[in-house]
Design a protein around this motif. Structure first.
Motif, mmCIF file in Angstrom:
data_model
loop_
_atom_site.group_PDB
_atom_site.id
_atom_site.type_symbol
_atom_site.label_atom_id
_atom_site.label_comp_id
_atom_site.label_asym_id
_atom_site.label_seq_id
_atom_site.Cartn_x
_atom_site.Cartn_y
_atom_site.Cartn_z
ATOM 1 N N THR A 364 0.819 -1.214 0.000
ATOM 2 C CA THR A 364 0.000 0.000 0.000
ATOM 3 C C THR A 364 0.856 1.269 0.000
ATOM 4 O OG1 THR A 364 -0.211 -0.205 2.415
ATOM 5 C CG2 THR A 364 -2.020 -1.056 1.070
ATOM 6 N N LEU A 365 2.026 1.220 0.635
ATOM 7 C CA LEU A 365 2.923 2.375 0.606
ATOM 8 C C LEU A 365 3.465 2.607 -0.811
ATOM 9 C CD1 LEU A 365 4.932 1.936 3.938
ATOM 10 C CD2 LEU A 365 3.228 3.699 3.408
ATOM 11 N N ILE A 366 3.810 1.532 -1.497
ATOM 12 C CA ILE A 366 4.264 1.654 -2.885
ATOM 13 C C ILE A 366 3.127 2.194 -3.755
ATOM 14 C CG2 ILE A 366 4.987 0.362 -4.930
ATOM 15 C CD1 ILE A 366 6.477 -1.545 -2.993
ATOM 16 N N ALA A 367 1.912 1.699 -3.514
ATOM 17 C CA ALA A 367 0.748 2.189 -4.260
ATOM 18 C C ALA A 367 0.562 3.691 -4.057
ATOM 19 C CB ALA A 367 -0.504 1.438 -3.819
ATOM 20 N N ALA A 368 0.725 4.152 -2.814
ATOM 21 C CA ALA A 368 0.610 5.583 -2.526
ATOM 22 C C ALA A 368 1.679 6.375 -3.276
ATOM 23 C CB ALA A 368 0.722 5.824 -1.023
ATOM 24 N N GLY A 369 2.888 5.829 -3.329
ATOM 25 C CA GLY A 369 3.964 6.489 -4.061
ATOM 26 C C GLY A 369 3.673 6.605 -5.546
ATOM 27 N N MET A 370 3.087 5.559 -6.122
ATOM 28 C CA MET A 370 2.723 5.594 -7.543
ATOM 29 C C MET A 370 1.689 6.690 -7.811
ATOM 30 S SD MET A 370 2.498 1.455 -8.099
ATOM 31 C CE MET A 370 1.855 1.509 -9.777
ATOM 32 N N ILE A 371 0.720 6.808 -6.910
ATOM 33 C CA ILE A 371 -0.308 7.833 -7.087
ATOM 34 C C ILE A 371 0.290 9.235 -6.961
ATOM 35 C CG2 ILE A 371 -2.427 8.800 -6.083
ATOM 36 C CD1 ILE A 371 -3.165 5.876 -5.351
ATOM 37 N N LEU A 372 1.251 9.405 -6.068
ATOM 38 C CA LEU A 372 1.929 10.701 -5.957
ATOM 39 C C LEU A 372 2.699 11.033 -7.232
ATOM 40 C CD1 LEU A 372 3.227 10.698 -2.271
ATOM 41 C CD2 LEU A 372 1.389 12.084 -3.252
ATOM 42 N N PHE A 373 3.269 10.011 -7.874
ATOM 43 C CA PHE A 373 3.934 10.239 -9.161
ATOM 44 C C PHE A 373 2.914 10.717 -10.199
ATOM 45 C CE2 PHE A 373 5.614 8.738 -13.295
ATOM 46 C CZ PHE A 373 6.794 9.467 -13.313
ATOM 47 N N GLY A 374 1.724 10.118 -10.169
ATOM 48 C CA GLY A 374 0.658 10.582 -11.048
ATOM 49 C C GLY A 374 0.267 12.019 -10.754
ATOM 50 N N THR A 375 0.341 12.402 -9.482
ATOM 51 C CA THR A 375 0.040 13.780 -9.096
ATOM 52 C C THR A 375 1.028 14.750 -9.730
ATOM 53 O OG1 THR A 375 -0.781 12.959 -6.970
ATOM 54 C CG2 THR A 375 -0.376 15.320 -7.147
ATOM 55 N N VAL A 376 2.293 14.356 -9.755
ATOM 56 C CA VAL A 376 3.320 15.196 -10.391
ATOM 57 C C VAL A 376 2.989 15.405 -11.866
ATOM 58 C CG1 VAL A 376 5.756 15.334 -11.039
ATOM 59 C CG2 VAL A 376 5.114 14.496 -8.762
ATOM 60 N N ILE A 377 2.586 14.329 -12.546
ATOM 61 C CA ILE A 377 2.210 14.453 -13.966
ATOM 62 C C ILE A 377 0.993 15.364 -14.104
ATOM 63 C CG2 ILE A 377 1.526 13.220 -16.056
ATOM 64 C CD1 ILE A 377 2.879 10.738 -14.950
ATOM 65 N N ALA A 378 0.049 15.273 -13.162
ATOM 66 C CA ALA A 378 -1.140 16.122 -13.200
ATOM 67 C C ALA A 378 -0.771 17.592 -13.036
ATOM 68 C CB ALA A 378 -2.123 15.699 -12.117
ATOM 69 N N ILE A 379 0.216 17.875 -12.181
ATOM 70 C CA ILE A 379 0.668 19.259 -11.990
ATOM 71 C C ILE A 379 1.299 19.787 -13.276
ATOM 72 C CG2 ILE A 379 2.318 20.715 -10.756
ATOM 73 C CD1 ILE A 379 1.875 18.874 -8.313
ATOM 74 N N VAL A 380 2.115 18.945 -13.930
ATOM 75 C CA VAL A 380 2.709 19.327 -15.219
ATOM 76 C C VAL A 380 1.604 19.556 -16.247
ATOM 77 C CG1 VAL A 380 4.167 18.545 -17.123
ATOM 78 C CG2 VAL A 380 4.866 18.109 -14.753
ATOM 79 N N THR A 381 0.610 18.679 -16.255
ATOM 80 C CA THR A 381 -0.524 18.813 -17.173
ATOM 81 C C THR A 381 -1.217 20.156 -16.978
ATOM 82 O OG1 THR A 381 -0.904 16.423 -17.180
ATOM 83 C CG2 THR A 381 -2.741 17.817 -17.858
ATOM 84 N N HIS A 382 -1.421 20.534 -15.723
ATOM 85 C CA HIS A 382 -2.104 21.790 -15.410
ATOM 86 C C HIS A 382 -1.367 22.991 -15.990
ATOM 87 C CE1 HIS A 382 -4.792 24.454 -13.451
ATOM 88 N NE2 HIS A 382 -3.988 24.803 -12.458
ATOM 89 N N LYS A 383 -0.049 22.877 -16.089
ATOM 90 C CA LYS A 383 0.756 23.996 -16.569
ATOM 91 C C LYS A 383 0.795 24.095 -18.094
ATOM 92 C CE LYS A 383 3.830 24.265 -12.537
ATOM 93 N NZ LYS A 383 3.360 25.620 -12.146
ATOM 94 N N ILE A 384 0.688 22.958 -18.802
ATOM 95 C CA ILE A 384 0.923 23.000 -20.256
ATOM 96 C C ILE A 384 -0.291 22.618 -21.095
ATOM 97 C CG2 ILE A 384 3.355 22.471 -19.877
ATOM 98 C CD1 ILE A 384 2.858 19.662 -20.891
ATOM 99 N N GLU A 385 -1.395 22.164 -20.484
ATOM 100 C CA GLU A 385 -2.550 21.759 -21.280
ATOM 101 C C GLU A 385 -3.263 22.964 -21.887
ATOM 102 O OE1 GLU A 385 -5.326 19.705 -18.815
ATOM 103 O OE2 GLU A 385 -5.642 21.411 -17.484
ATOM 104 N N ASP A 386 -4.080 22.695 -22.910
ATOM 105 C CA ASP A 386 -4.863 23.735 -23.579
ATOM 106 C C ASP A 386 -6.132 23.996 -22.761
ATOM 107 O OD1 ASP A 386 -6.266 25.397 -25.212
ATOM 108 O OD2 ASP A 386 -6.309 24.056 -26.954
#
Length: 399
Positions: A364-386
């Motif tokens: 479950t800790l590894i799963a949480a880490g994977m989701i946080l990595f997805g959060t980083v991608i979401a933050i990048v998405t927020h900055k560059i998406e149309d």
């Protein structure tokens, strides 16, 4: 007008029965892993393949089936797909070995994504403009209701009697849906014949690709943990059949509420709310095994796990469908397929981790880490998406 409204309501009900049955087929195995392992003489970790094989089959065959059949009218396709679903569950109910059960999952998965996409498309078409979003939500609602009611009911039936009865029940639901589709679904013709070359341009759309990356590399962490929810409740919480059933009910209750709340978020706020939802979901998973040994907290964590998972899913689905405007016929199928690819990745990783000797806490800790990595991608998405894609002036897009 009353007659037409009644017909629309009946069609949506039939579609909901179908998506409920499919959702139950996909997820009910999570509550039956121990029974499968005992009856079919395999390890509990191996039974996780029932989820991962199903998921990878949806991810691979869903888009292929939809591409091959893209010019066919919806009603015959819906009938054929539901017939495949019924046959696959009969095979599952009578499976003499684990391998046959696994094969039945592959067959059932082949129709999952196209069926969801077609149901949403027909529901959209038969509804008045102001009712089109609610029609699509009704179709998707069958899945979340399956999580809330179908999965715990299946877990209970499997625990009290045996798991084969669960698949016979799903077969019955499939027959009801099949007959309903044959009798009530309008034989809708294409106004404009879809052009595959144009629809495939969705895979060049950076706004869609970023969302797909969030799902594959981040949201897949959900399934790393969810795959073994039943054994975790049994071993860490000390739950028996009744308490596990209640735990799955609370997960499903959270799923329905999370789906409803997220469905009300305006398009312009999707990415911001997505980032928040992913952070909360990661926190829930990080704390999960530390809190579920306590009876009341176990149910609370199941609820939060369900709310976080299915409160995030509609946000990701909406972003794909809205941004993928060049693929009205394929976007819904692609969304369903990529979620199941994430399911496969997560379930496979969970199985590998468990077989390698890692505890449920580490998983479950590894799963949480994977989701946080997805959060980083979401933050990048927020900055560059149309951002213009999500402005209020845009009309709902058929999926």
């Amino acid at each position: 007008m009353t007659r037409l409204q009644h017909s629309r309501t009946v069609v949506l009900l039939v579609f909901m029965i179908g998506t409920f049955a499919i959702g139950m087929t996909e997820y009910v195995v999570t509550g039956l892993l121990t029974q499968f392992a005992k009856d079919l003489h395999v390890e509990v970790a191996t039974t996780g393949l029932l989820l991962s094989v199903y998921a990878i089959s949806v991810a691979i065959f869903g888009p292929l089936v939809r591409i091959i059949t893209i010019k066919m009218t919806p009603k015959p396709l819906l009938i054929g797909m539901m017939a495949i679903f019924v046959i696959s569950n009969i095979i599952a109910a009578t499976a003499p070995t684990f391998e046959v059960l696994l094969a039945s999952r592959l067959l059932s998965a082949s129709m999952h994504a196209p069926f969801f996409g077609l149901c949403m498309s027909v529901a959209f078409y038969i509804s008045e403009p102001e009712k089109q979003p609610s029609a699509i939500a009704a179709v998707q609602g069958g899945l979340t209701i399956a999580i809330m009611l179908g999965v715990p009911a299946g877990s209970y039936i499997g625990g009290i009697f045996e798991w084969r009865y669960v698949f016979w029940f799903i077969t019955l639901l499939g027959v009801v849906s099949l007959l309903g589709i044959m009798l009530t679904t309008p034989n809708q013709k294409h106004v404009v014949v879809p052009k595959l070359k144009e629809e495939l341009k969705i895979f060049k759309n950076k706004n869609v690709l970023l969302v797909l990356a969030i799902i594959v590399f981040g949201f897949s962490g959900v399934f790393t943990a969810y795959t073994f929810l039943e054994p975790m409740l049994r071993e860490l919480s000390g739950f028996g059949v009744n308490s596990i059933t209640i735990g799955f009910f609370f997960f499903g209750l959270g799923a329905v509420i999370g789906n409803f709340v997220s469905g009300r978020i305006p398009a312009v706020r999707l990415t911001e709310r997505l980032i928040l939802a992913l952070v909360i979901l990661a926190a829930v998973l990080a704390l999960f095994t530390f809190l579920i040994p306590y009876y009341v907290l176990a149910f609370a964590m199941c609820f939060l796990f369900g709310a976080g998972t299915f409160g995030t899913t509609p946000l990701l689905n909406s972003k794909i469908i809205i941004a993928g405007r060049e693929a009205p016929s394929l976007s819904g199928t692609i969304a369903a397929s990529v979620f199941n690819l994430a399911n496969c990745i997560g379930a496979t990783l969970g199985t590998i981790f468990l077989n390698s000797g890692l505890s449920y806490t580490w998983i479950t800790l590894i799963a949480a880490g994977m989701i946080l990595f997805g959060t980083v991608i979401a933050i990048v998405t927020h900055k560059i998406e149309d951002k213009s894609l999500y402005m209020p002036s845009r009309q709902p897009i058929e999926s």
